[in-house]
Design an enzyme around this catalytic site. Structure first.
Site, short mmCIF file in Angstrom:
data_model
loop_
_atom_site.label_atom_id
_atom_site.label_comp_id
_atom_site.label_asym_id
_atom_site.label_seq_id
_atom_site.Cartn_x
_atom_site.Cartn_y
_atom_site.Cartn_z
N HIS A 337 64.46 31.87 50.51
CA HIS A 337 63.39 32.55 49.86
C HIS A 337 62.37 32.97 50.90
CE1 HIS A 337 59.87 33.07 47.33
NE2 HIS A 337 60.65 33.19 46.27
N ARG A 357 53.80 38.69 45.13
CA ARG A 357 54.00 39.86 45.95
C ARG A 357 54.40 40.81 44.88
NH1 ARG A 357 58.99 38.93 48.88
NH2 ARG A 357 58.97 36.92 47.86
#
Length: 554
Positions: A337, A357
């Site tokens: 990740h 994000r």
């Protein structure tokens, strides 16, 4: 930004934070004008992955010398388990069966191994189909990666989207290495799973009109990420457990990990040997069908990376299936990740969900400059962060060791209005506030963290495997995501294939008689293979729990 907001950060980091703040207005203007960092081309992505992604570091891999996937390259940490000896409790049973038949403690129609989202979903539909179900969980029911999933679940249910578009995104995100039949099953059944969860009472994020909110995930062409704040997996497991506990015919055994499968004289899966924790005593369970839903392997800490996984994620299902002769695939590929917590160090392994994000948080180097499009596929984003820190030397040096990049979360409120961060990420907001960090005001440090097992047991679209009577679902399997998983497809996968494995196992169990002479014949054959290639010594497997602070792994 006041000194009070910066107080938890050491002085050595504060100037870099101020640089992030100084570039924020300029980056916000560029974003509004559509002039931000562009996505990489496919050729640039491939080159970046080859050069910097951990999957391409040859020193971290070895070749399997025995078994159905002999000759395959796998991480050294997994190799040592796949070619290990059985645990002492199994070895004792193996010695005893040389003179006496195996003594059976419990029988059931369907044995589900694993107590996370995939296992519970499988148990629910199997019980609803009329099967007697026994669920064996290594830890407590629900202790799994499922409850730790924050970002959401991808489902193509809006007008501008379709399962066909979702299919193309999954195939492209996996570098066209996924099994297309599995991907078709995943995306086609998404809307059905979404409705099922709503019927069970899951609380998704919605507009006042009742319409589902959807967000972007990395590598996707449409907004299709459905979430419940930043606790989506926890909310999902809540409703699954509620449903399971309402059903008759389901028995749950906590703290009883499976340490070996049983097979009968027809080569069919016939149950498993469980090891009761903490007594270490065996419990022999026979079954007409078995479902592997043991999750992943993050707690093996491949190449020394921190992990987001729960403590039971030690590749148990891979060991059980492989020793029984079931092939594995794509274990060369693991998911890191991009935004695991890098500071404070005590939170290493926790994730800053991709949803940050998706709402506009940007990845920045120590100068406050954006260096990668923040919603590239996860493997590409991770490789870009590693390159920025290693080759370009633009990472933020963390006191005490380590390096990271900034995730500029305050951008979210500037884009969507005050209160968005607090509303969309209540869990992380409160957690950091307790440590004196207000994520509405300051960026956070992140670095790639071992997150997901892309490969695993080879399955069919109905959840079946090459062994009759053995089914599998969830992270223990391979083929759905290929060499890279897109955000939000894991929660969908565990439900689609958990449900499919559950109904397939119940149907299979209804059509067979009780297993004849269940035993460990497959293990004897595997041990002979190890001896033939000189692998008589070594550790034992499954490992069950990480070896933190221990001389001998559990």
């Amino acid at each position: 930004m006041s000194i009070a907001h910066l107080q938890p950060f050491p002085e050595s980091l504060r100037e870099s934070i101020r640089m992030v703040q100084r570039t924020r207005d300029q980056r916000l203007d560029r974003r509004r004008m559509g002039e931000g960092i562009e996505q990489l081309s496919l050729s640039d992505r491939r080159a970046l992955l080859r050069e910097f992604h951990p999957d391409h570091r040859e020193e971290g891999f070895g070749i399997l010398s025995v078994g159905p996937s002999k000759g395959s390259s796998v991480p050294l940490e997994i190799l040592s388990l796949l070619e290990a000896r059985p645990r002492p409790v199994v070895k004792r049973l193996l010695d005893e069966t040389a003179e006496h038949p195996l003594a059976v403690d419990m029988t059931t129609d369907v044995l589900v191994i694993g107590g996370g989202g995939a296992g519970v979903a499988a148990a629910i539909v199997a019980a609803e189909a009329g099967a007697r179900v026994l669920m064996a969980s290594k830890l407590r029911l629900g202790d799994s990666n499922t409850v730790m999933a924050e970002g959401g679940m991808q489902v193509a249910d809006h007008e501008c989207d379709s399962p066909a578009q979702h299919f193309l995104d999954v195939m492209g995100g996996g570098h066209f290495s996924s099994d297309p039949d599995l991907v078709e099953a995943l995306v086609s059944e998404g809307p059905t799973v979404l409705r099922w969860l709503e019927e069970l009472g899951m609380l998704f994020d919605k507009y006042p009109t009742g319409r589902m909110k959807v967000r972007h995930g990395g590598g996707t062409s449409r907004k299709r990420l459905h979430a419940a704040g930043d606790v989506t997996g926890l909310e999902m497991m809540r409703v699954l457990k509620d449903r399971l506990e309402c059903l008759k015919g389901v028995t749950v055994l906590p703290f009883a990990p499976a340490v070996e499968l049983l097979t009968d004289d027809n080569g069919r899966a016939a149950g498993a040997v469980l090891e009761q924790l903490p007594s270490g005593r065996p419990l022999v369970v026979t079954a007409k069908a078995v479902i592997l839903a043991t999750g992943g392997m993050g707690r093996l800490h491949l190449s020394g990376f921190p992990t987001s996984n729960h403590h039971g994620a030690t590749a148990d299902g891979l060991v059980l299936a492989y020793r029984a002769g079931v092939p594995l695939r794509d274990l060369r590929s693991s998911q890191y990740h991009p935004t695991g917590v890098a500071f404070p160090e005590k939170l290493a392994g926790l994730l800053l969900t991709e949803k940050f994000r998706g709402l506009g948080a940007q990845l920045l180097n120590r100068h406050g400059d954006e260096f990668v499009f923040s919603l590239e596929p996860r493997d590409v984003t991770s490789a870009a962060i590693i390159r920025e820190c290693s080759e370009f030397g633009n990472g933020v040096n963390i006191p005490g060791g380590g390096v990271g990049v900034w995730l500029d979360i305050p951008m979210i409120d500037l884009i969507h209005g005050r209160g968005t961060i607090e509303k969309e990420f209540p869990g992380r907001f409160k957690e950091y506030l307790r440590m004196g960090l207000d994520i509405r005001q300051v960026p956070l440090l992140a670095y790639p963290t071992l997150h997901y097992q892309n490969g695993g047991v080879v399955i069919w679209p109905n959840g079946g495997t090459d062994m009759p009577g053995l089914f599998a679902a969830g992270e223990v399997t391979g083929g759905v995501h290929g060499r890279n998983r897109l955000m939000g497809n894991a929660l969908l996968e565990i439900l689609v294939f958990g449900r499919r494995a559950g109904i397939s196992a119940a149907t299979f169990a209804a059509g067979v008689k009780e297993p004849t002479e269940p035993g460990l014949g497959h293990l004897e054959a595997f041990l002979e293979q190890l001896e033939a290639v000189g692998k008589q010594s070594g550790g034992t497997a499954p490992r069950l729990l990480p070896a933190y602070g221990r001389v001998t792994p559990i």
